[in-house]
Write a protein that holds these residues in place. Sequence first.
Motif, PDB file in Angstrom:
ATOM      1  N   VAL A  26      78.274  -0.192  57.573  1.00 48.97           N
ATOM      2  CA  VAL A  26      78.621   1.237  57.660  1.00 48.97           C
ATOM      3  C   VAL A  26      79.677   1.584  56.609  1.00 48.97           C
ATOM      4  CG1 VAL A  26      79.717   2.971  59.133  1.00 48.97           C
ATOM      5  CG2 VAL A  26      77.931   1.503  60.059  1.00 48.97           C
ATOM      6  N   LEU A  27      80.640   0.688  56.371  1.00 49.93           N
ATOM      7  CA  LEU A  27      81.664   0.924  55.353  1.00 49.93           C
ATOM      8  C   LEU A  27      81.032   1.015  53.962  1.00 49.93           C
ATOM      9  CD1 LEU A  27      84.690   1.076  54.570  1.00 49.93           C
ATOM     10  CD2 LEU A  27      84.581  -1.400  54.257  1.00 49.93           C
ATOM     11  N   ILE A  28      80.126   0.120  53.643  1.00 49.10           N
ATOM     12  CA  ILE A  28      79.459   0.151  52.343  1.00 49.10           C
ATOM     13  C   ILE A  28      78.641   1.433  52.199  1.00 49.10           C
ATOM     14  CG2 ILE A  28      77.654  -0.966  50.955  1.00 49.10           C
ATOM     15  CD1 ILE A  28      78.727  -3.660  52.072  1.00 49.10           C
ATOM     16  N   LEU A  29      77.959   1.826  53.237  1.00 49.03           N
ATOM     17  CA  LEU A  29      77.184   3.069  53.208  1.00 49.03           C
ATOM     18  C   LEU A  29      78.098   4.283  53.017  1.00 49.03           C
ATOM     19  CD1 LEU A  29      74.373   4.368  53.569  1.00 49.03           C
ATOM     20  CD2 LEU A  29      74.921   4.567  55.999  1.00 49.03           C
ATOM     21  N   ALA A  30      79.257   4.297  53.672  1.00 47.74           N
ATOM     22  CA  ALA A  30      80.195   5.420  53.544  1.00 47.74           C
ATOM     23  C   ALA A  30      80.740   5.535  52.125  1.00 47.74           C
ATOM     24  CB  ALA A  30      81.344   5.253  54.539  1.00 47.74           C
ATOM     25  N   VAL A  31      81.045   4.400  51.503  1.00 44.80           N
ATOM     26  CA  VAL A  31      81.531   4.425  50.125  1.00 44.80           C
ATOM     27  C   VAL A  31      80.447   4.976  49.193  1.00 44.80           C
ATOM     28  CG1 VAL A  31      82.213   2.954  48.180  1.00 44.80           C
ATOM     29  CG2 VAL A  31      83.252   2.613  50.425  1.00 44.80           C
ATOM     30  N   GLY A  32      79.218   4.609  49.403  1.00 50.70           N
ATOM     31  CA  GLY A  32      78.113   5.121  48.593  1.00 50.70           C
ATOM     32  C   GLY A  32      77.922   6.621  48.754  1.00 50.70           C
ATOM     33  N   VAL A  33      78.009   7.106  49.981  1.00 49.29           N
ATOM     34  CA  VAL A  33      77.856   8.548  50.230  1.00 49.29           C
ATOM     35  C   VAL A  33      79.020   9.319  49.609  1.00 49.29           C
ATOM     36  CG1 VAL A  33      77.846  10.299  52.044  1.00 49.29           C
ATOM     37  CG2 VAL A  33      76.417   8.277  52.268  1.00 49.29           C
ATOM     38  N   LEU A  34      80.230   8.796  49.681  1.00 47.53           N
ATOM     39  CA  LEU A  34      81.369   9.457  49.042  1.00 47.53           C
ATOM     40  C   LEU A  34      81.207   9.493  47.523  1.00 47.53           C
ATOM     41  CD1 LEU A  34      84.420   8.181  51.096  1.00 47.53           C
ATOM     42  CD2 LEU A  34      83.541  10.507  50.960  1.00 47.53           C
ATOM     43  N   GLY A  35      80.673   8.450  46.941  1.00 48.35           N
ATOM     44  CA  GLY A  35      80.411   8.437  45.506  1.00 48.35           C
ATOM     45  C   GLY A  35      79.396   9.494  45.117  1.00 48.35           C
ATOM     46  N   LEU A  36      78.358   9.653  45.898  1.00 44.90           N
ATOM     47  CA  LEU A  36      77.364  10.696  45.636  1.00 44.90           C
ATOM     48  C   LEU A  36      77.972  12.089  45.769  1.00 44.90           C
ATOM     49  CD1 LEU A  36      74.144   9.305  47.354  1.00 44.90           C
ATOM     50  CD2 LEU A  36      74.553   9.645  44.924  1.00 44.90           C
ATOM     51  N   ALA A  37      78.842  12.286  46.753  1.00 47.23           N
ATOM     52  CA  ALA A  37      79.490  13.593  46.923  1.00 47.23           C
ATOM     53  C   ALA A  37      80.383  13.913  45.721  1.00 47.23           C
ATOM     54  CB  ALA A  37      80.304  13.606  48.210  1.00 47.23           C
ATOM     55  N   ALA A  38      81.113  12.926  45.226  1.00 40.90           N
ATOM     56  CA  ALA A  38      81.958  13.147  44.046  1.00 40.90           C
ATOM     57  C   ALA A  38      81.107  13.449  42.822  1.00 40.90           C
ATOM     58  CB  ALA A  38      82.833  11.915  43.794  1.00 40.90           C
ATOM     59  N   LEU A  39      79.996  12.763  42.680  1.00 36.46           N
ATOM     60  CA  LEU A  39      79.090  13.009  41.563  1.00 36.46           C
ATOM     61  C   LEU A  39      78.526  14.434  41.623  1.00 36.46           C
ATOM     62  CD1 LEU A  39      77.621  11.672  39.144  1.00 36.46           C
ATOM     63  CD2 LEU A  39      75.793  11.096  40.739  1.00 36.46           C
ATOM     64  N   GLN A  40      78.189  14.895  42.810  1.00 35.80           N
ATOM     65  CA  GLN A  40      77.680  16.254  42.978  1.00 35.80           C
ATOM     66  C   GLN A  40      78.744  17.284  42.622  1.00 35.80           C
ATOM     67  OE1 GLN A  40      74.640  17.191  43.632  1.00 35.80           O
ATOM     68  NE2 GLN A  40      75.049  19.366  43.828  1.00 35.80           N
ATOM     69  N   ALA A  41      79.987  17.045  43.002  1.00 41.90           N
ATOM     70  CA  ALA A  41      81.072  17.979  42.687  1.00 41.90           C
ATOM     71  C   ALA A  41      81.282  18.086  41.183  1.00 41.90           C
ATOM     72  CB  ALA A  41      82.360  17.529  43.375  1.00 41.90           C
ATOM     73  N   VAL A  42      81.249  16.968  40.478  1.00 46.43           N
ATOM     74  CA  VAL A  42      81.416  16.990  39.016  1.00 46.43           C
ATOM     75  C   VAL A  42      80.242  17.712  38.358  1.00 46.43           C
ATOM     76  CG1 VAL A  42      81.459  15.514  36.961  1.00 46.43           C
ATOM     77  CG2 VAL A  42      82.890  14.956  38.918  1.00 46.43           C
ATOM     78  N   ALA A  43      79.045  17.462  38.834  1.00 47.69           N
ATOM     79  CA  ALA A  43      77.868  18.123  38.267  1.00 47.69           C
ATOM     80  C   ALA A  43      77.941  19.632  38.471  1.00 47.69           C
ATOM     81  CB  ALA A  43      76.596  17.560  38.891  1.00 47.69           C
ATOM     82  N   LEU A  44      78.393  20.062  39.634  1.00 50.47           N
ATOM     83  CA  LEU A  44      78.528  21.489  39.919  1.00 50.47           C
ATOM     84  C   LEU A  44      79.567  22.130  39.013  1.00 50.47           C
ATOM     85  CD1 LEU A  44      76.909  22.829  42.209  1.00 50.47           C
ATOM     86  CD2 LEU A  44      79.051  23.027  43.438  1.00 50.47           C
ATOM     87  N   LYS A  45      80.680  21.432  38.816  1.00 46.99           N
ATOM     88  CA  LYS A  45      81.750  21.942  37.958  1.00 46.99           C
ATOM     89  C   LYS A  45      81.271  22.084  36.515  1.00 46.99           C
ATOM     90  CE  LYS A  45      85.355  19.252  37.260  1.00 46.99           C
ATOM     91  NZ  LYS A  45      86.632  18.547  37.340  1.00 46.99           N
ATOM     92  N   ASN A  46      80.561  21.102  36.027  1.00 48.49           N
ATOM     93  CA  ASN A  46      80.097  21.138  34.644  1.00 48.49           C
ATOM     94  C   ASN A  46      78.962  22.133  34.436  1.00 48.49           C
ATOM     95  OD1 ASN A  46      81.956  19.320  33.687  1.00 48.49           O
ATOM     96  ND2 ASN A  46      80.652  17.563  34.084  1.00 48.49           N
ATOM     97  N   SER A  47      78.177  22.396  35.463  1.00 46.99           N
ATOM     98  CA  SER A  47      77.113  23.389  35.292  1.00 46.99           C
ATOM     99  C   SER A  47      77.709  24.786  35.138  1.00 46.99           C
ATOM    100  CB  SER A  47      76.124  23.338  36.451  1.00 46.99           C
ATOM    101  OG  SER A  47      76.709  23.830  37.638  1.00 46.99           O
ATOM    102  N   GLY A  48      78.867  25.052  35.736  1.00 44.16           N
ATOM    103  CA  GLY A  48      79.544  26.331  35.524  1.00 44.16           C
ATOM    104  C   GLY A  48      80.000  26.484  34.087  1.00 44.16           C
ATOM    105  N   GLY A  49      80.512  25.414  33.489  1.00 37.53           N
ATOM    106  CA  GLY A  49      80.914  25.440  32.083  1.00 37.53           C
ATOM    107  C   GLY A  49      79.725  25.608  31.162  1.00 37.53           C
ATOM    108  N   SER A  50      78.614  25.001  31.527  1.00 38.04           N
ATOM    109  CA  SER A  50      77.394  25.150  30.736  1.00 38.04           C
ATOM    110  C   SER A  50      76.900  26.587  30.775  1.00 38.04           C
ATOM    111  CB  SER A  50      76.320  24.204  31.272  1.00 38.04           C
ATOM    112  OG  SER A  50      75.104  24.396  30.604  1.00 38.04           O
TER     113      SER A  50
END
Length: 150
Positions: A26-50
């Motif tokens: 469960v800990l490994i799965l949680a770290v993976g989901v948090l990584g995906l959430a951070a990746l989504q936030a960065v992608a959203l931020k950069n799409s606004g700049g684009s």
Amino acid sequence: MTNRRTPSQARKSQQGFSLIEVMISVLILAVGVLGLAALQAVALKNSGGSASRTQAAIQTYSMMDIIRANRDNIGIYNTNIYAEGDGTGAPGTLMGWLDGLKTSVAPDAKGKVVCIADTMTCSVGVQWSDERTTGGSAEIPSDIYITSQL
């Protein structure tokens, strides 16, 4: 002869998962989901700049079209510095274009037009703060600048 196991041997051959194994999974799965959430936030931020860069490019060509429509008076479009709109511009005018930059590119967007009547050459630029994107800075504004002969 039958093979009988003692109670200690039966525990050693236990099947299934222990609680610690499940918790680690469960800990490994949680770290993976948090990584995906951070990746989504960065992608959203950069799409606004684009989107801002795309709108700035569209707006520079829009101003070039306005100038081409009135070639005989290209000198009236000169700002020579990055200027802001004051909210009073009519569509199809320099001030209207400067006002439109604030709504389409960014609230702090500025425009610059430099036309040389002798050579019928104009340069149009848009400048704005792109600090929302990754690597963007408030001190170093982003800009798009084109030059064209009319």
